[in-house]
Design a protein around this motif. Structure first.
Motif, PDB file in Angstrom:
ATOM      1  N   SER A   1       0.609  -1.252  -0.027  1.00  9.45           N
ATOM      2  CA  SER A   1      -0.029   0.083   0.022  1.00  9.45           C
ATOM      3  C   SER A   1       0.949   1.186  -0.087  1.00  9.45           C
ATOM      4  CB  SER A   1      -0.784  -0.175   1.054  1.00  9.45           C
ATOM      5  OG  SER A   1      -0.248   0.097   2.375  1.00  9.45           O
ATOM      6  N   ARG A   2       2.048   1.347   0.079  1.00  6.93           N
ATOM      7  CA  ARG A   2       3.072   2.211   0.286  1.00  6.93           C
ATOM      8  C   ARG A   2       3.721   2.815  -0.994  1.00  6.93           C
ATOM      9  NH1 ARG A   2       7.710   0.624   3.633  1.00  6.93           N
ATOM     10  NH2 ARG A   2       7.181  -1.215   2.251  1.00  6.93           N
ATOM     11  N   LEU A   3       3.169   1.888  -2.015  1.00 12.82           N
ATOM     12  CA  LEU A   3       3.838   2.071  -3.341  1.00 12.82           C
ATOM     13  C   LEU A   3       3.068   3.192  -3.886  1.00 12.82           C
ATOM     14  CD1 LEU A   3       4.571  -1.495  -4.566  1.00 12.82           C
ATOM     15  CD2 LEU A   3       6.274   0.109  -3.730  1.00 12.82           C
ATOM     16  N   SER A   4       3.671   3.931  -4.885  1.00 13.23           N
ATOM     17  CA  SER A   4       2.909   4.872  -5.972  1.00 13.23           C
ATOM     18  C   SER A   4       1.760   4.158  -6.867  1.00 13.23           C
ATOM     19  CB  SER A   4       3.806   5.675  -6.675  1.00 13.23           C
ATOM     20  OG  SER A   4       4.565   4.715  -7.694  1.00 13.23           O
ATOM     21  N   LYS A   5       1.099   4.695  -7.503  1.00 12.83           N
ATOM     22  CA  LYS A   5       0.168   4.125  -8.276  1.00 12.83           C
ATOM     23  C   LYS A   5       0.827   3.333  -9.488  1.00 12.83           C
ATOM     24  CE  LYS A   5      -3.831   5.767  -9.584  1.00 12.83           C
ATOM     25  NZ  LYS A   5      -5.152   6.655 -10.063  1.00 12.83           N
ATOM     26  N   ARG A   6       1.863   4.001 -10.103  1.00 12.48           N
ATOM     27  CA  ARG A   6       2.659   3.443 -11.088  1.00 12.48           C
ATOM     28  C   ARG A   6       3.613   2.189 -10.547  1.00 12.48           C
ATOM     29  NH1 ARG A   6       3.238   2.732 -16.380  1.00 12.48           N
ATOM     30  NH2 ARG A   6       5.266   2.254 -16.853  1.00 12.48           N
ATOM     31  N   GLU A   7       4.089   2.366  -9.443  1.00 14.30           N
ATOM     32  CA  GLU A   7       4.732   1.231  -8.496  1.00 14.30           C
ATOM     33  C   GLU A   7       3.817   0.063  -8.732  1.00 14.30           C
ATOM     34  OE1 GLU A   7       8.374   3.086  -6.062  1.00 14.30           O
ATOM     35  OE2 GLU A   7       6.397   3.379  -5.544  1.00 14.30           O
ATOM     36  N   LYS A   8       2.609   0.099  -8.284  1.00 17.67           N
ATOM     37  CA  LYS A   8       1.535  -0.651  -7.950  1.00 17.67           C
ATOM     38  C   LYS A   8       1.263  -1.524  -9.108  1.00 17.67           C
ATOM     39  CE  LYS A   8      -0.487   1.240  -4.083  1.00 17.67           C
ATOM     40  NZ  LYS A   8      -1.693   2.042  -3.514  1.00 17.67           N
ATOM     41  N   LEU A   9       0.927  -0.755 -10.369  1.00 18.12           N
ATOM     42  CA  LEU A   9       0.689  -1.200 -11.783  1.00 18.12           C
ATOM     43  C   LEU A   9       1.942  -2.076 -11.895  1.00 18.12           C
ATOM     44  CD1 LEU A   9      -1.141   1.715 -13.369  1.00 18.12           C
ATOM     45  CD2 LEU A   9      -2.331  -0.417 -12.483  1.00 18.12           C
ATOM     46  N   ASP A  10       3.099  -1.476 -12.054  1.00 21.29           N
ATOM     47  CA  ASP A  10       4.332  -2.361 -12.370  1.00 21.29           C
ATOM     48  C   ASP A  10       4.402  -3.700 -11.783  1.00 21.29           C
ATOM     49  OD1 ASP A  10       5.039  -0.547 -14.156  1.00 21.29           O
ATOM     50  OD2 ASP A  10       6.554   0.517 -12.969  1.00 21.29           O
ATOM     51  N   GLY A  11       4.072  -3.665 -10.408  1.00 20.99           N
ATOM     52  CA  GLY A  11       4.145  -4.748  -9.532  1.00 20.99           C
ATOM     53  C   GLY A  11       3.116  -5.813  -9.770  1.00 20.99           C
ATOM     54  N   ILE A  12       1.834  -5.414 -10.181  1.00 23.82           N
ATOM     55  CA  ILE A  12       0.671  -6.087 -10.726  1.00 23.82           C
ATOM     56  C   ILE A  12       1.245  -6.975 -12.040  1.00 23.82           C
ATOM     57  CG2 ILE A  12      -1.536  -6.386 -11.421  1.00 23.82           C
ATOM     58  CD1 ILE A  12      -2.133  -4.108  -9.485  1.00 23.82           C
ATOM     59  N   ALA A  13       1.811  -6.218 -12.912  1.00 22.45           N
ATOM     60  CA  ALA A  13       1.929  -6.698 -14.436  1.00 22.45           C
ATOM     61  C   ALA A  13       3.176  -7.795 -14.013  1.00 22.45           C
ATOM     62  CB  ALA A  13       2.674  -5.513 -15.262  1.00 22.45           C
ATOM     63  N   LEU A  14       4.219  -7.351 -13.276  1.00 22.37           N
ATOM     64  CA  LEU A  14       5.383  -8.380 -13.015  1.00 22.37           C
ATOM     65  C   LEU A  14       4.771  -9.680 -12.497  1.00 22.37           C
ATOM     66  CD1 LEU A  14       8.376  -8.661 -12.927  1.00 22.37           C
ATOM     67  CD2 LEU A  14       8.196  -8.088 -10.580  1.00 22.37           C
ATOM     68  N   LEU A  15       3.793  -9.389 -11.536  1.00 22.58           N
ATOM     69  CA  LEU A  15       3.484 -10.866 -10.786  1.00 22.58           C
ATOM     70  C   LEU A  15       2.464 -11.674 -11.751  1.00 22.58           C
ATOM     71  CD1 LEU A  15       2.528  -9.478  -7.436  1.00 22.58           C
ATOM     72  CD2 LEU A  15       4.044 -11.172  -7.745  1.00 22.58           C
ATOM     73  N   LEU A  16       1.660 -10.878 -12.751  1.00 20.85           N
ATOM     74  CA  LEU A  16       0.740 -11.790 -13.476  1.00 20.85           C
ATOM     75  C   LEU A  16       1.551 -12.323 -14.602  1.00 20.85           C
ATOM     76  CD1 LEU A  16      -2.225  -9.043 -14.161  1.00 20.85           C
ATOM     77  CD2 LEU A  16      -2.218 -11.327 -12.813  1.00 20.85           C
ATOM     78  N   ASN A  17       2.884 -11.689 -15.121  1.00 17.71           N
ATOM     79  CA  ASN A  17       3.673 -12.395 -16.127  1.00 17.71           C
ATOM     80  C   ASN A  17       4.393 -13.750 -15.690  1.00 17.71           C
ATOM     81  OD1 ASN A  17       3.139 -10.508 -18.188  1.00 17.71           O
ATOM     82  ND2 ASN A  17       4.935  -9.108 -17.414  1.00 17.71           N
ATOM     83  N   LYS A  18       4.198 -13.791 -14.265  1.00 22.04           N
ATOM     84  CA  LYS A  18       4.797 -15.187 -13.889  1.00 22.04           C
ATOM     85  C   LYS A  18       3.818 -16.041 -13.827  1.00 22.04           C
ATOM     86  CE  LYS A  18       8.123 -12.970 -10.806  1.00 22.04           C
ATOM     87  NZ  LYS A  18       8.625 -12.919  -9.605  1.00 22.04           N
TER      88      LYS A  18
END
Length: 55
Positions: free
Chosen positions: A37-54
């Motif tokens: 929850s401490r991440l910026s909106k952009r960092e959250k989206l990047d994190g979600i994309a990274l996890l979904l690619n796995k």
């Protein structure tokens, strides 16, 4: 606020926010993403994309 069971029944992917956590897990064929929850909106989206690619 909806219960976790209600969320799972409506969606294939459930995204939750929690401090200090970034992870993905699958429970009963449902995908759960927990994002820091401490991440910026952009960092959250990047994190979600990274996890979904796995998947």
């Amino acid at each position: 606020m909806k219960t976790l069971d209600e969320l799972v029944m409506q969606h294939d992917i459930v995204i939750l926010e929690h401090e200090l956590t970034l992870c993905l897990f699958i429970l009963k064929k449902e995908i759960f993403i927990v994002i820091d929850s401490r991440l910026s909106k952009r960092e959250k989206l990047d994190g979600i994309a990274l996890l979904l690619n796995k998947i």
